[in-house]
Design an enzyme around this catalytic site. Structure first.
Site, short mmCIF file in Angstrom:
data_model
loop_
_atom_site.label_atom_id
_atom_site.label_comp_id
_atom_site.label_asym_id
_atom_site.label_seq_id
_atom_site.Cartn_x
_atom_site.Cartn_y
_atom_site.Cartn_z
N HIS A 319 52.47 48.74 43.66
CA HIS A 319 52.84 48.31 45.01
C HIS A 319 51.72 47.38 45.45
O HIS A 319 50.55 47.78 45.48
CB HIS A 319 52.96 49.52 45.95
N LEU A 320 52.04 46.15 45.79
CA LEU A 320 51.04 45.10 45.94
C LEU A 320 49.90 45.50 46.89
O LEU A 320 50.14 45.85 48.04
CB LEU A 320 51.70 43.82 46.46
N HIS A 321 48.67 45.41 46.38
CA HIS A 321 47.50 45.78 47.17
C HIS A 321 46.24 45.19 46.56
O HIS A 321 46.17 44.87 45.38
CB HIS A 321 47.35 47.30 47.26
N LEU A 322 45.22 45.05 47.40
CA LEU A 322 43.87 44.70 47.00
C LEU A 322 42.94 45.86 47.34
O LEU A 322 43.25 46.69 48.20
CB LEU A 322 43.39 43.45 47.75
#
Length: 483
Positions: A319-322
């Site tokens: 799940h898109l994250h930094l």
């Protein structure tokens, strides 16, 4: 506060000031920096950091993804699972609003007499910014409220002898308590709503929503969309007007959450999650690269870092994250030797192990820089090459190593690497974004006490591309950037 002990929150900087011990942990350096000096308010005419609350709606793409599981929907068209698991998307959150005037473009430096390999206490060379204070104080408050899986405390830290100056930290609890990584089979693996994702976190884990103010006035509701109900890639985002709304001057309307990492690596460890309700997979987009660079520009602390692990590069959640966190020690990567590849594109080679590619900026022409970064990462995705990205304050390419404490610009490092799908984890540490950058969180005391720089280098080398393959990729990336 006397002697070497200063407060972790920074609310009591200066010797002898310990009026409120309930908010402090004695340590050699101030951790939040609230009272390390006057707050840096370069953008004092911008709105206050916490100004309002907002709500978001679940995206059509996320709804379709959930409905594909066959879960029964109610009369509103939203599944019961969506109502219970996507509570984060329907929770009011505080907003941190910023503009380009808040970027710290000069004066960022380590305290004088700092050097790579020194174990003495670190600190920023100027007062902490509004962003730093908001993040650090909020993070500490979540710690008091018990939202973390373990008490981080002050991690035992040492610098391994040798030219790399690896910063080793003992963090046994993270190895034990962190969530089991998801099973990943492909760098392009689709989002799966049945697996853990950031729409399922507790609302109390949210620190704030971060939003860039439109220079023409307050931003509108988020306009981050997907094409044909599917997540778009970074390349599509760069050329598709229906992609993330990014203009060359940095204006965007994307909602981004900053939440605590409940299994922290270090003080301030947070996750930066763009538009979580869109259920985007862990593939870099232009907008997430933008927010990663801009959060580092918002910080006046040279030790604030942002990074990304692709699928197959030890990303544990699709799940898109930094990741964002503070390391109060210089890393060699901040001033490591570089060689120019495409100088007009600010694209350089990091020739020394771990070999990678570097972009550099001092805050100018961010739109063009981000497009070029995404050309590189999109090429890696298309070639199914796993990769890690690391954003840090650093020296200008070509500056000699150990050339002083000043950190005038931003270094964005990309490491292509061997993909790890279902691979057995290393006993000492996994090789992901922070390890490639020279920060080593150890899982056990035995390895922490005994390991040498040569052994670390040997472990890291196993995950890097072979020299011939790396050289071929270098030529291909140069061609892509020059098109």
């Amino acid at each position: 506060m006397q002697g070497q002990a200063t407060c972790r929150t920074g609310q009591h900087a200066g010797p002898g000031n310990m009026q409120d011990r309930s908010t402090c942990r004695t340590r050699s350096t101030c951790r939040t920096g609230q009272h390390a000096g006057p707050v840096n308010m370069q953008g004092s005419d911008t709105p206050t950091n916490i100004i309002c609350t907002r709500h978001c709606k679940m995206s059509a793409h996320c709804a379709r993804a959930c409905s594909a599981t066959g879960v029964e929907k109610n009369e509103t068209g939203i599944t019961v699972r969506e109502q219970t698991e996507l509570h984060v998307c329907n929770s009011a959150t505080h907003e941190f609003v910023y503009s380009h005037r808040d970027f710290i473009r000069s004066g960022v430096r380590w305290l004088d007499k700092r050097r790579v390999g020194s174990i003495s206490d670190c600190g920023a060379g100027q007062p902490l910014s509004r962003f730093d204070l908001t993040l650090r104080l909020g993070w500490q408050e979540k710690e008091k409220l018990g939202f973390f899986r373990y008490h981080l405390g002050d991690l035992q830290t040492k610098i391994l002898p040798g030219p790399h100056g690896f910063v080793a930290q003992l963090n046994i609890q993270r190895g034990k308590e962190r969530r089991k990584p998801q099973e990943i089979q492909s760098i392009k693996q689709s989002f799966n709503p049945n697996q853990f994702n950031f729409n399922k976190i507790q609302p109390g884990e949210i620190l704030f929503e971060i939003r860039k103010q439109n220079k023409h006035g307050p931003s509108t509701e988020p306009q981050f969309t997907v094409s044909n109900g599917h997540s778009i890639s970074g390349t599509e985002a760069a050329i598709d007007p229906a992609g993330p709304a990014y203009l060359d001057d940095g204006v965007t309307h994307t909602k981004t959450l900053v939440v605590i990492n409940v299994s922290p690596l270090e003080f301030g460890h947070c996750l930066i999650i763009p538009e979580p309700s869109l259920c985007l997979p862990q593939v870099l987009t232009r907008d997430v690269v933008r927010i990663g660079i801009e959060t580092v520009l918002l910080s006046s602390h040279p030790g604030f870092r942002v990074g990304f692990n692709s699928l197959g590069a030890f990303a544990s959640v699709n799940h898109l994250h930094l990741h964002g966190y503070y390391v109060d020690h210089m890393l060699r990567i901040e001033s490591a030797r570089t060689e120019p590849l495409c100088p007009g594109k600010a694209f350089h080679l990091l020739p020394d192990s771990p070999a990678g590619f570097l972009f550099y900026t001092e805050g100018e022409c961010l739109g063009t820089l981000i497009q070029n970064i995404c050309k590189v990462t999109d090429c890696l995705v298309e070639k199914n090459i796993a990769h890690n990205l690391f954003v840090t304050r650093g020296r200008h390419p070509g500056t000699p190593l150990h050339s002083g404490p000043s950190r005038p610009g931003i270094r964005v490092i990309i490491w292509p690497r061997v993909s790890c799908f279902g691979a057995k984890e290393e006993a000492a540490f996994n090789v992901a974004l922070c390890e490639l950058a020279g920060h080593l969180p150890f899982k056990n005391r035995k390895d922490f006490d005994r390991i040498t720089e040569a052994e670390v280098t040997e472990i890291v080398q196993k995950y890097l591309l072979p020299e011939k393959e790396f050289s071929m990729l270098q030529s291909q990336l140069m061609h892509v950037l020059q098109e």
